[in-house]
Motif scaffolding. Sequence first.
Motif, PDB file in Angstrom:
ATOM      1  N   ILE A  96       6.738  14.169 -13.548  1.00 40.58           N
ATOM      2  CA  ILE A  96       5.835  14.052 -14.689  1.00 40.58           C
ATOM      3  C   ILE A  96       5.272  12.626 -14.853  1.00 40.58           C
ATOM      4  N   GLY A  97       3.968  12.568 -15.073  1.00 39.71           N
ATOM      5  CA  GLY A  97       3.313  11.288 -15.351  1.00 39.71           C
ATOM      6  C   GLY A  97       2.970  10.461 -14.135  1.00 39.71           C
ATOM      7  N   THR A  98       3.156  11.015 -12.943  1.00 41.90           N
ATOM      8  CA  THR A  98       2.858  10.258 -11.730  1.00 41.90           C
ATOM      9  C   THR A  98       1.420  10.519 -11.270  1.00 41.90           C
ATOM     10  N   THR A  99       0.993   9.742 -10.291  1.00 44.11           N
ATOM     11  CA  THR A  99      -0.337   9.992  -9.731  1.00 44.11           C
ATOM     12  C   THR A  99      -0.342  11.342  -9.000  1.00 44.11           C
ATOM     13  N   GLY A 100       0.807  11.760  -8.466  1.00 50.16           N
ATOM     14  CA  GLY A 100       0.899  13.087  -7.848  1.00 50.16           C
ATOM     15  C   GLY A 100       0.563  14.169  -8.872  1.00 50.16           C
ATOM     16  N   ASP A 101       1.042  13.976 -10.081  1.00 51.38           N
ATOM     17  CA  ASP A 101       0.759  14.885 -11.200  1.00 51.38           C
ATOM     18  C   ASP A 101      -0.758  14.923 -11.451  1.00 51.38           C
ATOM     19  N   ILE A 102      -1.376  13.762 -11.468  1.00 52.67           N
ATOM     20  CA  ILE A 102      -2.823  13.677 -11.735  1.00 52.67           C
ATOM     21  C   ILE A 102      -3.617  14.380 -10.626  1.00 52.67           C
ATOM     22  N   TYR A 103      -3.225  14.164  -9.355  1.00 51.81           N
ATOM     23  CA  TYR A 103      -3.963  14.817  -8.253  1.00 51.81           C
ATOM     24  C   TYR A 103      -3.769  16.321  -8.290  1.00 51.81           C
ATOM     25  N   ALA A 104      -2.565  16.748  -8.638  1.00 52.48           N
ATOM     26  CA  ALA A 104      -2.290  18.184  -8.684  1.00 52.48           C
ATOM     27  C   ALA A 104      -3.234  18.873  -9.674  1.00 52.48           C
ATOM     28  N   GLU A 105      -3.584  18.154 -10.732  1.00 56.89           N
ATOM     29  CA  GLU A 105      -4.477  18.730 -11.748  1.00 56.89           C
ATOM     30  C   GLU A 105      -5.861  19.063 -11.192  1.00 56.89           C
ATOM     31  N   ASP A 106      -6.243  18.381 -10.132  1.00 56.80           N
ATOM     32  CA  ASP A 106      -7.578  18.612  -9.548  1.00 56.80           C
ATOM     33  C   ASP A 106      -7.595  19.774  -8.561  1.00 56.80           C
ATOM     34  N   ILE A 107      -6.426  20.313  -8.249  1.00 60.56           N
ATOM     35  CA  ILE A 107      -6.395  21.373  -7.243  1.00 60.56           C
ATOM     36  C   ILE A 107      -6.729  22.714  -7.897  1.00 60.56           C
ATOM     37  N   ASP A 154       0.882  15.774   7.627  1.00 56.56           N
ATOM     38  CA  ASP A 154       0.414  14.461   8.091  1.00 56.56           C
ATOM     39  C   ASP A 154      -0.743  13.890   7.277  1.00 56.56           C
ATOM     40  N   GLU A 155      -1.658  14.772   6.905  1.00 55.90           N
ATOM     41  CA  GLU A 155      -2.876  14.307   6.228  1.00 55.90           C
ATOM     42  C   GLU A 155      -2.549  13.707   4.857  1.00 55.90           C
ATOM     43  N   GLU A 156      -2.918  12.449   4.663  1.00 57.02           N
ATOM     44  CA  GLU A 156      -2.639  11.801   3.378  1.00 57.02           C
ATOM     45  C   GLU A 156      -3.713  12.164   2.360  1.00 57.02           C
ATOM     46  N   PHE A 157      -3.289  12.353   1.152  1.00 55.97           N
ATOM     47  CA  PHE A 157      -4.167  12.711   0.050  1.00 55.97           C
ATOM     48  C   PHE A 157      -5.051  11.566  -0.393  1.00 55.97           C
ATOM     49  N   THR A 158      -4.385  10.445  -0.639  1.00 58.22           N
ATOM     50  CA  THR A 158      -5.089   9.285  -1.182  1.00 58.22           C
ATOM     51  C   THR A 158      -4.355   8.063  -0.685  1.00 58.22           C
ATOM     52  N   VAL A 159      -5.045   6.949  -0.721  1.00 62.36           N
ATOM     53  CA  VAL A 159      -4.364   5.688  -0.451  1.00 62.36           C
ATOM     54  C   VAL A 159      -4.303   4.952  -1.789  1.00 62.36           C
ATOM     55  N   GLU A 160      -3.161   4.379  -2.089  1.00 59.22           N
ATOM     56  CA  GLU A 160      -2.944   3.725  -3.378  1.00 59.22           C
ATOM     57  C   GLU A 160      -2.361   2.334  -3.159  1.00 59.22           C
ATOM     58  N   GLU A 161      -2.254   1.599  -4.258  1.00 55.13           N
ATOM     59  CA  GLU A 161      -1.611   0.288  -4.206  1.00 55.13           C
ATOM     60  C   GLU A 161      -0.566   0.201  -5.306  1.00 55.13           C
ATOM     61  N   GLU A 197       0.833  -1.195   0.000  1.00 52.54           N
ATOM     62  CA  GLU A 197       0.000   0.000   0.000  1.00 52.54           C
ATOM     63  C   GLU A 197       0.865   1.241   0.000  1.00 52.54           C
ATOM     64  N   ALA A 198       0.343   2.304  -0.548  1.00 50.86           N
ATOM     65  CA  ALA A 198       1.092   3.555  -0.567  1.00 50.86           C
ATOM     66  C   ALA A 198       0.116   4.706  -0.396  1.00 50.86           C
ATOM     67  N   VAL A 229       5.332  20.026  -2.861  1.00 51.16           N
ATOM     68  CA  VAL A 229       5.530  18.878  -3.748  1.00 51.16           C
ATOM     69  C   VAL A 229       4.534  17.803  -3.329  1.00 51.16           C
ATOM     70  N   ILE A 230       3.847  17.217  -4.296  1.00 48.53           N
ATOM     71  CA  ILE A 230       2.990  16.056  -4.000  1.00 48.53           C
ATOM     72  C   ILE A 230       3.767  14.823  -4.435  1.00 48.53           C
ATOM     73  N   VAL A 231       3.955  13.932  -3.490  1.00 47.94           N
ATOM     74  CA  VAL A 231       4.830  12.769  -3.731  1.00 47.94           C
ATOM     75  C   VAL A 231       4.337  11.582  -2.900  1.00 47.94           C
ATOM     76  N   ASP A 232       4.768  10.400  -3.259  1.00 44.57           N
ATOM     77  CA  ASP A 232       4.426   9.196  -2.493  1.00 44.57           C
ATOM     78  C   ASP A 232       5.045   9.284  -1.094  1.00 44.57           C
ATOM     79  N   ARG A 233       4.337   8.731  -0.115  1.00 44.85           N
ATOM     80  CA  ARG A 233       4.733   8.904   1.292  1.00 44.85           C
ATOM     81  C   ARG A 233       6.168   8.483   1.612  1.00 44.85           C
ATOM     82  N   GLU A 234       6.577   7.290   1.237  1.00 45.68           N
ATOM     83  CA  GLU A 234       7.915   6.824   1.660  1.00 45.68           C
ATOM     84  C   GLU A 234       9.047   7.602   0.979  1.00 45.68           C
ATOM     85  N   PRO A 235       8.988   7.842  -0.333  1.00 46.58           N
ATOM     86  CA  PRO A 235      10.006   8.733  -0.919  1.00 46.58           C
ATOM     87  C   PRO A 235       9.952  10.115  -0.258  1.00 46.58           C
ATOM     88  N   GLY A 236       8.742  10.601   0.013  1.00 50.53           N
ATOM     89  CA  GLY A 236       8.592  11.895   0.686  1.00 50.53           C
ATOM     90  C   GLY A 236       9.346  11.916   2.001  1.00 50.53           C
TER      91      GLY A 236
END
Length: 243
Positions: free
Chosen positions: A138-149, A196-203, A110-111, A175-182
């Motif tokens: 570029i091309g990450t899910t972070g990129d996709i979520y940023a588009e909705d802001i 602390d607040e997570e944006f989304t939960v992913e797999e 999970e991520a 920066v919007i990034v996956d939790r562990e790299p973050g």
Amino acid sequence: MKRSMITVLAVCAAFVLSACGSGSSNKLVMATNAAFPPYEYVEGSEITGIDPEIAKLIADDLGKELVIEDMAFDSIIAAVQSGKADIAMAGMTVTEDRKQNINFSDPYTEAAQVIVVKNDSTVASPDDLKGKTIGVQIGTTGDIYAEDIEEATIERYSKYFEAINALTQGKIDAVIVDREPGKVFVGENADLKMIDEEFTVEEYAIGVAKDNEQLLNDINASLKKLQDSGKIDEIINKYIKAE
Ligand code: GLN
């Protein structure tokens, strides 16, 4: 004489069959982007991390030799589609869009997406990103979520490191990034923090070409064995320390 010849033939046939079992070669070529610690990163002259370690065990289980190809994150899916690589393994989130182009294995972990800002930032939750300049890879899910802001400006970088550098230099607000790299990036930069607040939960899962059902099935079978034996958890716990 005759008998030994038959044995030799039988061995050859078995070899050919197994070599054809999941793909046509005895190599398992993994496409990744080795700038995503702790999942994949370069240490010395080697690509290491959670994904290469899991991939190695899968390759061993399938009797194949693991070969890692490092490339831009947004080239990985095309590399798998074209057959340049057999698998995509890059902390890659399962998304409906990506499923149009490749198949995904069962998820192996999970991520989540998180926000990284400077210590003195007023951003305290995803809602505060409205109107801000946001860096992503570029091309990450972070990129996709940023588009909705709402009213946000998105700066797209080819590597997450570059987005983090831009943040420390004050060129962008978050920066919007996956939790562990973050967590790794924040750990390396004293003036950055994670919200602390997570944006989304992913797999995360392993991507395989649509026409390679056999490899997908083999990988799922391997993953199940590795999960049941606790090997996957062991690798993940080696790189990610529980809080
Ligand atoms: N999990 C994110 C995605 O799949 C980011 C992966 C990455 O940058 N390696 O889009």
